[in-house]
Design a protein around this motif. Structure first.
Motif, PDB file in Angstrom:
ATOM      1  N   VAL A   1     -12.397   8.894   5.704  1.00  0.00           N
ATOM      2  CA  VAL A   1     -11.449   7.973   4.805  1.00  0.00           C
ATOM      3  C   VAL A   1     -10.205   9.095   4.476  1.00  0.00           C
ATOM      4  CG1 VAL A   1     -12.367   8.905   2.642  1.00  0.00           C
ATOM      5  CG2 VAL A   1     -11.471   6.610   2.773  1.00  0.00           C
ATOM      6  N   ALA A   2     -10.336  10.152   4.564  1.00  0.00           N
ATOM      7  CA  ALA A   2      -9.010  11.120   4.151  1.00  0.00           C
ATOM      8  C   ALA A   2      -7.904  10.781   5.318  1.00  0.00           C
ATOM      9  CB  ALA A   2      -9.665  12.757   4.143  1.00  0.00           C
ATOM     10  N   ARG A   3      -8.538  10.552   6.478  1.00  0.00           N
ATOM     11  CA  ARG A   3      -7.433  10.481   7.489  1.00  0.00           C
ATOM     12  C   ARG A   3      -6.820   9.126   7.421  1.00  0.00           C
ATOM     13  NH1 ARG A   3     -11.750  13.040  10.592  1.00  0.00           N
ATOM     14  NH2 ARG A   3     -12.644  10.973  11.280  1.00  0.00           N
ATOM     15  N   ARG A   4      -7.656   8.445   6.931  1.00  0.00           N
ATOM     16  CA  ARG A   4      -7.217   6.821   6.723  1.00  0.00           C
ATOM     17  C   ARG A   4      -6.350   6.886   5.654  1.00  0.00           C
ATOM     18  NH1 ARG A   4      -4.654   3.043   6.978  1.00  0.00           N
ATOM     19  NH2 ARG A   4      -5.404   1.036   6.363  1.00  0.00           N
ATOM     20  N   LEU A   5      -6.276   7.561   4.470  1.00  0.00           N
ATOM     21  CA  LEU A   5      -5.182   7.799   3.508  1.00  0.00           C
ATOM     22  C   LEU A   5      -4.154   8.394   3.791  1.00  0.00           C
ATOM     23  CD1 LEU A   5      -7.812   7.068   1.539  1.00  0.00           C
ATOM     24  CD2 LEU A   5      -6.906   8.877  -0.068  1.00  0.00           C
ATOM     25  N   ARG A   6      -4.195   9.290   4.794  1.00  0.00           N
ATOM     26  CA  ARG A   6      -2.864   9.834   5.381  1.00  0.00           C
ATOM     27  C   ARG A   6      -2.076   8.772   6.285  1.00  0.00           C
ATOM     28  NH1 ARG A   6      -6.307  14.330   5.449  1.00  0.00           N
ATOM     29  NH2 ARG A   6      -6.879  14.258   7.687  1.00  0.00           N
ATOM     30  N   ASP A   7      -2.668   8.147   6.641  1.00  0.00           N
ATOM     31  CA  ASP A   7      -2.131   6.696   7.580  1.00  0.00           C
ATOM     32  C   ASP A   7      -1.158   5.869   6.622  1.00  0.00           C
ATOM     33  OD1 ASP A   7      -3.077   7.529   9.856  1.00  0.00           O
ATOM     34  OD2 ASP A   7      -4.708   6.009   9.609  1.00  0.00           O
ATOM     35  N   LEU A   8      -1.244   6.016   5.356  1.00  0.00           N
ATOM     36  CA  LEU A   8      -0.540   5.122   4.344  1.00  0.00           C
ATOM     37  C   LEU A   8       0.700   5.748   4.126  1.00  0.00           C
ATOM     38  CD1 LEU A   8      -3.344   4.165   1.759  1.00  0.00           C
ATOM     39  CD2 LEU A   8      -2.505   2.839   3.764  1.00  0.00           C
ATOM     40  N   PRO A   9       1.850   4.798   4.115  1.00  0.00           N
ATOM     41  CA  PRO A   9       3.173   5.368   3.824  1.00  0.00           C
ATOM     42  C   PRO A   9       3.228   6.199   2.229  1.00  0.00           C
ATOM     43  CG  PRO A   9       3.084   3.048   3.275  1.00  0.00           C
ATOM     44  CD  PRO A   9       1.798   3.292   3.912  1.00  0.00           C
ATOM     45  N   PRO A  10       3.828   7.575   2.393  1.00  0.00           N
ATOM     46  CA  PRO A  10       3.886   8.244   1.336  1.00  0.00           C
ATOM     47  C   PRO A  10       4.959   7.385   0.218  1.00  0.00           C
ATOM     48  CG  PRO A  10       5.223   9.109   2.843  1.00  0.00           C
ATOM     49  CD  PRO A  10       4.470   8.212   3.709  1.00  0.00           C
TER      50      PRO A  10
ATOM     51  N   PRO B   1       0.756  -0.979   0.128  1.00  0.00           N
ATOM     52  CA  PRO B   1      -0.086  -0.171   0.095  1.00  0.00           C
ATOM     53  C   PRO B   1       0.821   1.428   0.049  1.00  0.00           C
ATOM     54  CG  PRO B   1       0.007  -0.918   2.308  1.00  0.00           C
ATOM     55  CD  PRO B   1       0.908  -1.758   1.348  1.00  0.00           C
ATOM     56  N   VAL B   2       0.338   2.409  -0.595  1.00  0.00           N
ATOM     57  CA  VAL B   2       1.310   3.532  -0.801  1.00  0.00           C
ATOM     58  C   VAL B   2       0.135   4.603  -0.398  1.00  0.00           C
ATOM     59  CG1 VAL B   2       1.284   3.480  -3.471  1.00  0.00           C
ATOM     60  CG2 VAL B   2       2.834   4.891  -1.876  1.00  0.00           C
ATOM     61  N   ARG B   3       0.140   5.718  -0.043  1.00  0.00           N
ATOM     62  CA  ARG B   3      -0.496   6.639  -0.004  1.00  0.00           C
ATOM     63  C   ARG B   3      -0.861   7.337  -1.507  1.00  0.00           C
ATOM     64  NH1 ARG B   3       1.430  11.735   3.578  1.00  0.00           N
ATOM     65  NH2 ARG B   3       1.756   9.857   4.868  1.00  0.00           N
TER      66      ARG B   3
END
Length: 388
Positions: free
Chosen positions: A363-372, A199-201
């Motif tokens: 869901v926006a907060r969840r996306l920010r949890d993913l590694p950039p 997974p990647v942001r």
């Protein structure tokens, strides 16, 4: 490390890969993009070195029939194919493989020639760009399948290879599947199909653009961005927006119609007083100043809206847009309607400060949890060093 990025000739396939290309360059690695058609200039504008893999070929017209038939015929065909893709879910239909294999055939020779000269250590390719698989197999290097939507299909590369057989043979490359590492640009719980991947942001990149002064003025009413992306206006026209714009006139909101330079100003005729036309707007920047978005369900637009945390009303027209619309409505952070069924009721629900807005922010907060993308660079270095 040298990384060759092989992408299909469409902004929706190039844009999601740009942040990773920047991350690789910022870490000191060399990057070379191979694409064609309008994506060549888009890669240049992103500051990336690029090879035109099909010079002089209008791929949209050659393969996808853009401009052929009446607007109504193209819109009907686009919708029918989109529904077939949605019915298949995470299993890519053969008709998709066949059409994109034709694109790959047009780009394969020049892409492989550039790769053999440049000698990359790793290939990153946009999903469905079989020329990336060709380069990896020819040079014996690992490949990274960069996703752009919510599909995580197990065994995807293996299913694609038979459709690429003629291209492999014509270029003298043995029909073998290289090591492929998928990248998924959405949280695992939103991915469809169960295929494994890193997974990647999703970091929105929508190219640059001059921002109009009014965008920075406080909105007196909720501001709603409306777009059909860059492909739908060319293929199906703008008729899908007519019911929505009629409903907008009766809605207490300000609407920004962003046609992305794909239609002449005034193409929709007289607009309601609360609808403002705009040229190309960097979508992620504009959405930071909007309360909601209405769009066609393109993957990049959908993911950019998720990252912005705004409610979405999706009006799918074709391609994978029905799949994306299902993710949005199923996740509770937006609505999905056929274009002709979008009205004032949907706009009111979209603008309500209720569960849809709360889900969009979550869901926006969840996306920010993913590694950039930058966090993946060491893993890609290890992949290249290990040879797969």
């Amino acid at each position: 490390m040298k990384v060759m990025i092989v992408v299909l000739p469409a902004l929706g396939h190039l844009f999601p890969v740009v942040p990773l290309a920047w991350a690789l360059r910022a870490a000191g690695h060399e990057v070379l993009v191979a694409t064609s058609d309008g994506a060549v200039n888009a890669a240049i504008r992103a500051g990336l070195p690029v090879v035109d893999a099909a010079p002089g070929v209008d791929i949209a017209a050659t393969v996808f029939g853009q401009g052929q038939g009446t607007k109504e015929e193209r819109a009907r065909t686009l919708r029918e194919r989109g529904k077939k893709i949605a019915e298949a879910g995470a299993t890519t239909p053969d008709l998709v493989f066949e059409r994109f294999a034709r694109v790959c055939a047009l780009m394969a020779g020049e892409t492989l020639k550039a790769a053999r000269d440049w000698r990359p250590d790793l290939v990153v390719y946009s999903r469905l760009q079989g020329a990336g698989l060709l380069v990896a197999a020819a040079l014996g290097i690992p490949a990274v399948e960069h996703g752009f939507n919510f599909v995580a299909e197990p065994g995807f590369a293996g299913r694609y290879l038979p459709h690429l057989a003629e291209t492999f043979d014509r270029n003298g490359v043995p029909r073998r599947e290289p090591y492929v590492q998928p990248l998924h640009v959405a949280p695992p719980e939103l991915m469809i199909g169960g295929g494994e991947g890193w997974p990647v942001r999703y970091v929105p990149y929508n190219a640059g653009g001059e921002l109009p002064p009014w965008l920075f003025e406080p909105a007196r009413r909720p501001r709603v961005l409306v777009t059909l992306g860059t492909v739908v206006p060319k293929m199906a026209g703008l008729d899908g927006l007519a019911p929505l714009l009629a409903a907008a006139e009766e809605t207490d909101a300000e609407f920004v119609l962003a046609l992305g330079g794909q239609a002449e100003p005034g193409a929709l005729g007289p607009l309601p007083a609360n609808v403002r036309e705009a040229a190309w707007l960097p979508l992620h920047t504009a959405l930071a100043r909007c309360a909601a978005i209405v769009h066609h369900g393109g993957s990049g637009t959908t993911l950019t809206a998720l990252a912005a945390g705004v409610p979405q009303l999706v009006l799918p027209h074709g391609a994978d847009q029905y799949i994306n619309a299902g993710v949005v409505s199923g996740g509770g952070f937006g609505l999905s309607r056929e274009p002709e069924a979008a009205g004032q009721k949907e706009l009111a629900e979209l603008l309500d400060d209720g569960p849809i807005r709360a889900a969009a922010r979550a869901v926006a907060r969840r996306l920010r949890d993913l590694p950039p993308p930058a966090a993946l660079v060491p893993r890609l270095e290890g992949l290249a060093a290990a040879g797969g």
